[in-house]
Write a protein that holds these residues in place. Sequence first.
Motif, PDB file in Angstrom:
ATOM      1  N   PHE A 243      15.345 -32.849  12.542  1.00  0.00           N
ATOM      2  CA  PHE A 243      14.960 -32.222  13.800  1.00  0.00           C
ATOM      3  C   PHE A 243      14.072 -33.151  14.628  1.00  0.00           C
ATOM      4  O   PHE A 243      14.223 -33.245  15.854  1.00  0.00           O
ATOM      5  N   ASN A 244      13.142 -33.854  13.949  1.00  0.00           N
ATOM      6  CA  ASN A 244      12.293 -34.801  14.673  1.00  0.00           C
ATOM      7  C   ASN A 244      13.122 -35.921  15.278  1.00  0.00           C
ATOM      8  O   ASN A 244      12.882 -36.348  16.414  1.00  0.00           O
ATOM      9  N   SER A 245      14.111 -36.385  14.499  1.00  0.00           N
ATOM     10  CA  SER A 245      15.014 -37.409  15.025  1.00  0.00           C
ATOM     11  C   SER A 245      15.810 -36.877  16.209  1.00  0.00           C
ATOM     12  O   SER A 245      16.029 -37.581  17.199  1.00  0.00           O
ATOM     13  N   LEU A 246      16.237 -35.617  16.093  1.00  0.00           N
ATOM     14  CA  LEU A 246      16.975 -34.979  17.180  1.00  0.00           C
ATOM     15  C   LEU A 246      16.122 -34.888  18.440  1.00  0.00           C
ATOM     16  O   LEU A 246      16.578 -35.173  19.549  1.00  0.00           O
ATOM     17  N   SER A 247      14.855 -34.531  18.264  1.00  0.00           N
ATOM     18  CA  SER A 247      13.944 -34.422  19.410  1.00  0.00           C
ATOM     19  C   SER A 247      13.709 -35.775  20.063  1.00  0.00           C
ATOM     20  O   SER A 247      13.690 -35.893  21.298  1.00  0.00           O
ATOM     21  N   GLU A 248      13.548 -36.823  19.234  1.00  0.00           N
ATOM     22  CA  GLU A 248      13.341 -38.167  19.776  1.00  0.00           C
ATOM     23  C   GLU A 248      14.573 -38.638  20.548  1.00  0.00           C
ATOM     24  O   GLU A 248      14.462 -39.239  21.626  1.00  0.00           O
ATOM     25  N   THR A 249      15.757 -38.369  19.981  1.00  0.00           N
ATOM     26  CA  THR A 249      16.993 -38.766  20.665  1.00  0.00           C
ATOM     27  C   THR A 249      17.150 -38.013  21.975  1.00  0.00           C
ATOM     28  O   THR A 249      17.573 -38.587  22.991  1.00  0.00           O
ATOM     29  N   ASP A 305      25.676 -34.441  20.494  1.00  0.00           N
ATOM     30  CA  ASP A 305      25.290 -35.625  21.269  1.00  0.00           C
ATOM     31  C   ASP A 305      24.132 -36.369  20.613  1.00  0.00           C
ATOM     32  O   ASP A 305      24.174 -37.594  20.447  1.00  0.00           O
ATOM     33  N   CYS A 306      23.099 -35.631  20.239  1.00  0.00           N
ATOM     34  CA  CYS A 306      21.905 -36.269  19.689  1.00  0.00           C
ATOM     35  C   CYS A 306      22.149 -36.846  18.296  1.00  0.00           C
ATOM     36  O   CYS A 306      21.754 -37.983  18.012  1.00  0.00           O
ATOM     37  N   ILE A 307      22.801 -36.071  17.426  1.00  0.00           N
ATOM     38  CA  ILE A 307      23.041 -36.560  16.063  1.00  0.00           C
ATOM     39  C   ILE A 307      23.932 -37.785  16.084  1.00  0.00           C
ATOM     40  O   ILE A 307      23.637 -38.808  15.450  1.00  0.00           O
ATOM     41  N   LEU A 308      25.046 -37.719  16.799  1.00  0.00           N
ATOM     42  CA  LEU A 308      25.975 -38.852  16.819  1.00  0.00           C
ATOM     43  C   LEU A 308      25.383 -40.071  17.525  1.00  0.00           C
ATOM     44  O   LEU A 308      25.623 -41.209  17.103  1.00  0.00           O
ATOM     45  N   THR A 309      24.633 -39.848  18.588  1.00  0.00           N
ATOM     46  CA  THR A 309      23.997 -40.972  19.271  1.00  0.00           C
ATOM     47  C   THR A 309      23.085 -41.738  18.322  1.00  0.00           C
ATOM     48  O   THR A 309      23.118 -42.967  18.256  1.00  0.00           O
ATOM     49  N   ALA A 310      22.280 -41.003  17.556  1.00  0.00           N
ATOM     50  CA  ALA A 310      21.354 -41.640  16.623  1.00  0.00           C
ATOM     51  C   ALA A 310      22.086 -42.288  15.446  1.00  0.00           C
ATOM     52  O   ALA A 310      21.797 -43.427  15.076  1.00  0.00           O
ATOM     53  N   LYS A 311      23.064 -41.585  14.869  1.00  0.00           N
ATOM     54  CA  LYS A 311      23.733 -42.093  13.670  1.00  0.00           C
ATOM     55  C   LYS A 311      24.660 -43.269  13.980  1.00  0.00           C
ATOM     56  O   LYS A 311      24.744 -44.215  13.197  1.00  0.00           O
ATOM     57  N   LEU A 312      25.355 -43.206  15.100  1.00  0.00           N
ATOM     58  CA  LEU A 312      26.234 -44.312  15.470  1.00  0.00           C
ATOM     59  C   LEU A 312      25.436 -45.583  15.719  1.00  0.00           C
ATOM     60  O   LEU A 312      25.844 -46.683  15.332  1.00  0.00           O
ATOM     61  N   ASP A 313      24.287 -45.414  16.385  1.00  0.00           N
ATOM     62  CA  ASP A 313      23.435 -46.572  16.653  1.00  0.00           C
ATOM     63  C   ASP A 313      22.899 -47.158  15.344  1.00  0.00           C
ATOM     64  O   ASP A 313      22.896 -48.379  15.157  1.00  0.00           O
TER      65      ASP A 313
END
Length: 450
Positions: A243-249, A305-313
């Motif tokens: 969730f914190n990662s999601l918020s940052e993204t 959007d947020c999960i994939l943006t972070a994980k793909l990067d």
Amino acid sequence: MLYIDSIWEYIVNFLELALFIIFIHKKLRIRANYKHQAVLMFLFVSFQFAVLCTLNKMGISSYSTLMSSCVLDIGYAVLFYRDSIIRRIFWGFSYSIICLVAEQISFFIPVTLYKGASLELLLGGTLRKPYIMLYLAMIAVFVLLFHSIGNKDISLSPFQKVAYIFIAISGLAIGHYILRLTLESVDKFGDSSFSARLSLVDLFFIILFLVLMLYIYQLGYSKEENIRLLEEQKIYELERTEFNSLSETTERLRKMKHDMQIYVDAINVLAKDKKWDELIAYTEQYHNTLATTQSAIATGNIAIDCILTAKLDYAEKHGIKTEYSIMAPENFPLDSVELSSILGNIWNNSIEAGERLIISDPTEHPYIYFYIKPYQNMILIHIENNYDGVIKGSIDGDILSVKQGNDHGLGIRRVKELVEKADGVLQITSDNKIFSVHIMIPDKENNKLL
């Protein structure tokens, strides 16, 4: 004296019924939406208790009483549980078999150990109470052993299970040995006072033995409950990190959108003023900025959007090739938190598998293939990746993770829990060092619109 004997009969019948309820409730699944379920179950058990007390009062034979109890047990299982009819009849009948075996063993052992034992002395004399308590203890031991062996709710190691069985057998053996000594004292010395005290000792020993068995059983249950709570805490910590990662993204995407608006406004101003050289320099600078900026996925679903943006990067930075296709419906059947947990866990699993593959074999090229798409009133979520061939599995043979360690496998269990909650299907396969997770979720929201 007759009044005390009547109370004793009521207590015995009550304990037999209580052991039956404990036994059947752990073996079958209770009907979830049965109207007035608790009241009807109480009324049925009360009726069964009244029938057994009446039969005992009338002096009906033990086998006739047992058969009547068996019919009522089966009726209880059939009425109030939702498993298959064969399964309900089987477990309802099984308790009567346990009672019959316990009765035969309880009588056979003292008669075998001491030839002077008689049915009248055991069932109608001063030894009636310890004999009946041994009979109930035998039933309780069978019930507890049925529960503790192979029960996922009881956390006992193989050694602890063997020790539990040994304690159960030893306790029953000691109880029968004390009963044998009591029989011998009655036969040889005729000292009814000493025999009564010895039978009282036997009675208290059996009671303490049953308390010990229940205590060990409860320890195993509490241990499993503590393990479950620790796992839930770890899952909560993982989801909080996600969730914190999601918020940052989300915040990065918001800033990117804001900066992009500024860039477009600046380009528009330079174009209107026909400052072509400055416009070219500015666009080149903007292009270089985009090259160092995390690419953003924009499907309209904030969780995806947020999960994939972070994980793909993250995957790209760590040398893991990714390929994805997303066709998500406007109204996703899972809320953002549940969807984030599912996507975050399966992506974390695949990324860590890729990192392990690079470490174990630098010549291998890790990859992740992912898609979300609708299919026949279902939403399909699929991810697959290559890995080093090491799989962590559960005792039941289920695949838990391609990662190693005590904490790993919690993510897949959490995904399974959320998928089942949504009435979906989770399929996990691992063939030829290819690990895949396939999820099908009913698209209930969009079906309503059709």
